[in-house]
Scaffold this motif. Structure first.
Motif, PDB file in Angstrom:
ATOM      1  N   SER A 104      90.738  12.444  45.894  1.00 19.60           N
ATOM      2  CA  SER A 104      89.430  12.905  45.429  1.00 19.60           C
ATOM      3  C   SER A 104      89.474  13.250  43.945  1.00 19.60           C
ATOM      4  CB  SER A 104      88.991  14.142  46.228  1.00 19.60           C
ATOM      5  OG  SER A 104      87.821  14.698  45.662  1.00 19.60           O
ATOM      6  N   GLY A 108      86.447  20.413  42.762  1.00 20.77           N
ATOM      7  CA  GLY A 108      86.447  21.359  43.869  1.00 20.77           C
ATOM      8  C   GLY A 108      86.724  20.769  45.227  1.00 20.77           C
ATOM      9  N   VAL A 109      87.015  19.463  45.293  1.00 18.00           N
ATOM     10  CA  VAL A 109      87.300  18.819  46.574  1.00 18.00           C
ATOM     11  C   VAL A 109      88.753  18.358  46.576  1.00 18.00           C
ATOM     12  CG1 VAL A 109      86.686  16.981  48.180  1.00 18.00           C
ATOM     13  CG2 VAL A 109      84.910  18.053  46.756  1.00 18.00           C
ATOM     14  N   ALA A 115      90.031  17.821  54.164  1.00 21.43           N
ATOM     15  CA  ALA A 115      89.388  18.492  53.032  1.00 21.43           C
ATOM     16  C   ALA A 115      88.031  17.866  52.735  1.00 21.43           C
ATOM     17  CB  ALA A 115      90.292  18.417  51.803  1.00 21.43           C
ATOM     18  N   PHE A 116      87.923  16.561  52.874  1.00 26.27           N
ATOM     19  CA  PHE A 116      86.651  15.868  52.679  1.00 26.27           C
ATOM     20  C   PHE A 116      85.603  16.381  53.662  1.00 26.27           C
ATOM     21  CE2 PHE A 116      84.129  12.427  54.597  1.00 26.27           C
ATOM     22  CZ  PHE A 116      83.332  12.062  53.530  1.00 26.27           C
ATOM     23  N   ARG A 118      85.581  19.221  55.434  1.00 31.52           N
ATOM     24  CA  ARG A 118      85.305  20.646  55.239  1.00 31.52           C
ATOM     25  C   ARG A 118      84.403  20.874  54.026  1.00 31.52           C
ATOM     26  NH1 ARG A 118      90.047  21.953  55.385  1.00 31.52           N
ATOM     27  NH2 ARG A 118      90.550  21.999  53.157  1.00 31.52           N
ATOM     28  N   SER A 119      84.667  20.155  52.940  1.00 33.93           N
ATOM     29  CA  SER A 119      83.864  20.320  51.732  1.00 33.93           C
ATOM     30  C   SER A 119      82.429  19.871  51.948  1.00 33.93           C
ATOM     31  CB  SER A 119      84.496  19.537  50.577  1.00 33.93           C
ATOM     32  OG  SER A 119      83.679  19.575  49.431  1.00 33.93           O
ATOM     33  N   LEU A 120      82.228  18.777  52.667  1.00 36.59           N
ATOM     34  CA  LEU A 120      80.868  18.299  52.919  1.00 36.59           C
ATOM     35  C   LEU A 120      80.055  19.313  53.714  1.00 36.59           C
ATOM     36  CD1 LEU A 120      81.105  14.478  53.654  1.00 36.59           C
ATOM     37  CD2 LEU A 120      79.753  15.598  51.901  1.00 36.59           C
ATOM     38  N   HIS A 121      80.676  19.904  54.722  1.00 31.23           N
ATOM     39  CA  HIS A 121      79.970  20.906  55.520  1.00 31.23           C
ATOM     40  C   HIS A 121      79.680  22.169  54.692  1.00 31.23           C
ATOM     41  CE1 HIS A 121      79.581  19.179  59.466  1.00 31.23           C
ATOM     42  NE2 HIS A 121      80.855  18.807  59.489  1.00 31.23           N
ATOM     43  N   ASP A 122      80.704  22.696  54.053  1.00 27.88           N
ATOM     44  CA  ASP A 122      80.587  23.999  53.387  1.00 27.88           C
ATOM     45  C   ASP A 122      79.755  23.947  52.115  1.00 27.88           C
ATOM     46  OD1 ASP A 122      82.187  24.908  55.399  1.00 27.88           O
ATOM     47  OD2 ASP A 122      84.017  25.049  54.186  1.00 27.88           O
ATOM     48  N   ASP A 123      79.928  22.891  51.332  1.00 27.56           N
ATOM     49  CA  ASP A 123      79.328  22.852  49.992  1.00 27.56           C
ATOM     50  C   ASP A 123      78.081  21.983  49.899  1.00 27.56           C
ATOM     51  OD1 ASP A 123      81.518  24.414  49.210  1.00 27.56           O
ATOM     52  OD2 ASP A 123      82.698  22.634  48.705  1.00 27.56           O
TER      53      ASP A 123
END
Length: 198
Positions: A104, A108-109, A115-116, A118-123
């Motif tokens: 990536s 921040g990713v 990690a991909f 989790r980042s899509l859901h959270d951010d």
């Protein structure tokens, strides 16, 4: 000689080409075929890459055709990746299109499939439940695909004009393995031209 032609990851057929007849003094080497498959035997995404003669030698037109089919297949893969993670709101499904690694370049990713997701859901998906992307064009060269799109975080807000976004993704025989992203907010007006950002 056979070339597998992809019309999307679930549609493929075989094009049969007659081998060119060598002229006097020429010999014809059998083409070498390298077949790469996604990591899961049950996965329907397969890539068949045909290696033939260099440009200018007999059979080079077949190599060009093979390259074109791979690029079209890569564009369809990226289209599904982008629309699945944003419009379908399903990063888990989109992550199935990721290859054996995921690098990536987005701020921040972290690297990697988990990690991909989790980042899509959270951010992204949780803060913006109505986000929508409209792909304007896809451009492929070698193993890279550029996706130019219009991303709107809140289509229910008439003041949200969205952003013009460029995603560049690298694809190999296992799937999407590298991702760059750049975007710019769409302004109210442009005092110089009326061409829009798309």
């Amino acid at each position: 000689m056979q070339i597998t032609r992809f019309g999307g990851p679930e549609v493929m057929d075989v094009v049969v080409l007659h081998d060119p007849t060598p002229t006097d003094g020429q010999t014809r080497d059998a083409p070498r075929t390298r077949v790469g498959q996604d990591r899961s035997p049950g996965d329907r995404h397969h890539r068949h890459v045909l290696e033939t003669s260099p440009p200018g030698e007999p059979g080079s037109e077949c190599c060009h055709m093979a390259d074109m089919t791979v690029q079209e297949r890569n564009k369809e893969l990226v289209r599904q990746f982008v629309t699945t993670m944003v419009n379908d709101r399903n990063p888990e499904k989109a992550a199935e299109l990721i290859g054996d690694r995921y690098i990536s370049h987005a701020h921040g990713v972290a690297d990697g499939r988990e990690a991909f997701i989790r980042s899509l859901h959270d951010d992204f998906l949780d803060p913006f439940p109505h986000a929508h992307v409209d792909i304007k064009r896809l451009i492929a060269e070698d193993d890279l695909v550029v996706c130019h799109s219009h991303l709107v975080l809140d289509p229910t807000n008439p003041n949200d004009r969205g952003s013009a976004q460029f995603d560049m993704l690298r694809v190999d025989e296992t799937g999407i393995v590298e991702h760059w992203v750049a975007w710019t907010a769409i302004p109210d007006t442009d005092p110089v031209n009326t061409n829009t950002m798309f």
